[in-house]
Design an enzyme around this catalytic site. Structure first.
Site, PDB file in Angstrom:
ATOM      1  N   SER A 107     -18.184  56.040 -59.932  1.00 62.53           N
ATOM      2  CA  SER A 107     -18.541  54.897 -59.082  1.00 62.53           C
ATOM      3  C   SER A 107     -19.890  54.311 -59.498  1.00 62.53           C
ATOM      4  O   SER A 107     -20.784  55.044 -59.924  1.00 62.53           O
ATOM      5  CB  SER A 107     -18.639  55.382 -57.632  1.00 62.53           C
ATOM      6  OG  SER A 107     -19.301  54.444 -56.828  1.00 62.53           O
ATOM      7  N   TYR A 130     -18.300  47.141 -58.431  1.00 58.28           N
ATOM      8  CA  TYR A 130     -18.044  46.250 -57.303  1.00 58.28           C
ATOM      9  C   TYR A 130     -18.199  44.827 -57.814  1.00 58.28           C
ATOM     10  O   TYR A 130     -18.701  44.588 -58.911  1.00 58.28           O
ATOM     11  CB  TYR A 130     -19.054  46.507 -56.177  1.00 58.28           C
ATOM     12  CG  TYR A 130     -18.944  47.873 -55.578  1.00 58.28           C
ATOM     13  CD1 TYR A 130     -17.948  48.157 -54.662  1.00 58.28           C
ATOM     14  CD2 TYR A 130     -19.845  48.869 -55.923  1.00 58.28           C
ATOM     15  CE1 TYR A 130     -17.844  49.409 -54.097  1.00 58.28           C
ATOM     16  CE2 TYR A 130     -19.744  50.133 -55.362  1.00 58.28           C
ATOM     17  CZ  TYR A 130     -18.745  50.398 -54.446  1.00 58.28           C
ATOM     18  OH  TYR A 130     -18.647  51.640 -53.898  1.00 58.28           O
ATOM     19  N   THR A 156     -13.352  47.108 -57.938  1.00 64.22           N
ATOM     20  CA  THR A 156     -13.034  47.240 -56.511  1.00 64.22           C
ATOM     21  C   THR A 156     -13.011  45.844 -55.901  1.00 64.22           C
ATOM     22  O   THR A 156     -14.028  45.148 -55.897  1.00 64.22           O
ATOM     23  CB  THR A 156     -14.104  48.108 -55.814  1.00 64.22           C
ATOM     24  OG1 THR A 156     -14.062  49.412 -56.394  1.00 64.22           O
ATOM     25  CG2 THR A 156     -13.863  48.214 -54.325  1.00 64.22           C
ATOM     26  N   LYS A 252      -8.529  47.554 -57.879  1.00 66.53           N
ATOM     27  CA  LYS A 252      -8.328  48.522 -56.794  1.00 66.53           C
ATOM     28  C   LYS A 252      -8.605  47.883 -55.442  1.00 66.53           C
ATOM     29  O   LYS A 252      -9.696  47.337 -55.234  1.00 66.53           O
ATOM     30  CB  LYS A 252      -9.258  49.721 -57.021  1.00 66.53           C
ATOM     31  CG  LYS A 252      -9.217  50.761 -55.921  1.00 66.53           C
ATOM     32  CD  LYS A 252     -10.041  51.960 -56.331  1.00 66.53           C
ATOM     33  CE  LYS A 252     -10.381  52.846 -55.171  1.00 66.53           C
ATOM     34  NZ  LYS A 252     -11.203  52.212 -54.139  1.00 66.53           N
ATOM     35  N   HIS A 276      -8.796  51.271 -49.191  1.00 62.05           N
ATOM     36  CA  HIS A 276     -10.114  51.890 -49.360  1.00 62.05           C
ATOM     37  C   HIS A 276     -10.256  53.119 -48.442  1.00 62.05           C
ATOM     38  O   HIS A 276     -11.287  53.344 -47.821  1.00 62.05           O
ATOM     39  CB  HIS A 276     -11.206  50.856 -49.042  1.00 62.05           C
ATOM     40  CG  HIS A 276     -12.463  51.030 -49.852  1.00 62.05           C
ATOM     41  ND1 HIS A 276     -12.781  50.246 -50.920  1.00 62.05           N
ATOM     42  CD2 HIS A 276     -13.495  51.901 -49.737  1.00 62.05           C
ATOM     43  CE1 HIS A 276     -13.945  50.619 -51.421  1.00 62.05           C
ATOM     44  NE2 HIS A 276     -14.390  51.635 -50.721  1.00 62.05           N
TER      45      HIS A 276
HETATM   46  C1  GLV Z   1     -17.918  52.642 -50.875  1.00 58.34           C
HETATM   47  O1  GLV Z   1     -17.105  52.196 -51.649  1.00 58.34           O
HETATM   48  C2  GLV Z   1     -17.591  53.208 -49.606  1.00 58.34           C
HETATM   49  O2  GLV Z   1     -16.419  53.133 -49.202  1.00 58.34           O
HETATM   50  O3  GLV Z   1     -18.494  53.720 -48.940  1.00 58.34           O
END
Ligand code: GLV
Length: 387
Positions: A107, A130, A156, A252, A276
């Site tokens: 990440s 992101y 993401t 994603k 998510h």
């Molecule tokens: C980050 O992607 C989270 O979900 O905290």
């Protein structure tokens, strides 16, 4: 050494051994946590179809994801703050994944940096970004990911603002933690975590701190996202980011057929059907309920994967039988990491693989690619309850 037989065992140990702030960060959904709960509850409603006398010898869980051979089609999802669950957590998880033969995704909001992970593994890993407004940062971080040999980019697309997780606000989540009396009282019972943390220098967001000009508190996920994330995101912008990378891309956070069609048309190599982990839009349907429609719409144009709610090999089987080519797991491996470090991640993968293999055998299946709707028993109307 406790006997670990399930992901639930790892979760219990994770909770016992990790500061409350970080366990809660992993174990939260947004607002009422309805979607977070339903992700797992919906998997439980789907049943497996027992078959006999189908010759279960010579089975394998091997498959491919994006053309890459995998021991089972289960990739480690990008998870923010992994290095706060356990010191050097991203390095430990990446090493466990590499040894097991499944992909690891780092990440952007990791504690160990891209370079830290690259120095500790020998196979390429995947990198996640992101959708940020700051193209200087985007270019630099993608350049670093390329230099580190990352073989795919996970973008993401469902987090242009951060879903509110009540516990994070109440706990005052930061990385590293601020030493309030409540945090100190909690740490007194998690001394092993503290000793390991004191022995590493990696206690800050390794891909952010020192790499970005920011007025926001560099220790706070919520203040950084509020300042930098691109709320004007549209498909042109997603395409720009894909072009900026120029290699394989996984989008994603897709939960509708229309968005899946757009993702396929934009050239995504894979998409992840995902809410998510229930951390963003509370009230969204579970990923597994949305999966068949999306597979039907774009399954012949791009690889469709699923995340959100997978806690067992049976869940993996269900997702694959409904048409996913692979899945991602987040919490399931983070529990292992928080419980036991690298061996805990390995244990999580072993548990899932064993469950997948045994369940395949008892469904009369020997190959991942043969899994299908016949292996499942699904309540009538399950996929059409909502319209
Ligand atoms: C980050 O992607 C989270 O979900 O905290």
């Amino acid at each position: 050494m406790p006997v670990i037989t399930s992901i639930a065992d790892l979760k219990r140990l994770h909770k016992r051994r990790t500061p409350k702030m970080f366990y809660d960060y992993a174990e939260s959904g947004s607002y009422t946590e309805q979607t977070f709960r339903e992700n797992t509850e919906d998997f439980a409603q789907i049943r497996l179809n027992q078959r006999i006398a189908r010759d279960m010898t010579g089975r394998t869980t091997k498959s491919t994801m994006l053309g890459q051979e995998v021991a089972m089609p289960v990739a480690l999802a990008p998870v923010g703050l992994t290095g706060m669950q356990r010191a050097d957590g991203e390095i430990k998880a990446a090493k466990a994944a590499e040894k097991f033969g499944v992909p690891y995704t780092l990440s952007t909001m990791s504690i160990c940096s891209i370079e830290d992970v690259a120095e500790n593994v020998s196979e390429p890993f995947w990198f996640q970004i992101y959708t940020l407004t700051d193209d200087d940062y985007n270019k630099r971080v993608l350049e670093r990911a390329r230099a580190a040999g990352c073989s795919a980019l996970v973008i993401t697309v469902d987090l242009q603002l951060l879903g509110q997780r009540h516990k994070d606000l109440k706990n005052g989540l930061t990385a590293p933690p601020k030493f309030t009396p409540a945090v100190l009282a909690d740490l007194a019972t998690k001394w092993r975590w503290g000793i390991e943390m004191l022995q590493t220098k990696r206690r800050f967001f390794g891909n952010i701190v020192g790499h970005v000009d920011s007025a926001a508190d560099p220790a706070s996920l919520s203040s950084w996202t509020a300042e930098k994330f691109d709320q004007s995101l549209n498909w042109d912008r997603i395409k720009q980011l894909m072009d900026m990378w120029g290699g394989k891309v996984i989008l994603k956070g897709i939960l509708s057929e229309e968005d899946a069609e757009m993702a396929a048309a934009t050239g995504a190599d894979a998409i992840v059907v995902s809410n998510h982990g229930g951390r963003q839009l509370d009230g969204a349907l579970s990923s597994i309920r949305m999966l068949p429609k999306i597979v039907n719409a774009v399954g012949d144009k791009t690889e469709v994967w699923l995340d959100s709610g997978i806690r067992s090999g049976q869940d993996v089987l269900k997702a694959l039988a409904l048409g996913a080519k692979g899945v991602m797991i987040g919490r399931a491996y983070v529990y292992g990491l928080g419980a036991m470090g690298e061996p805990g991640v390995t244990k999580a993968l072993e548990v899932i693989q064993k469950e997948l293999d045994t369940s395949m055998a008892l469904c009369g299946e020997r190959r991942i690619e043969n899994l299908g709707r016949d292996d499942l028993l699904i309540p009538n109307g399950f996929f059409d309850t909502y319209s």
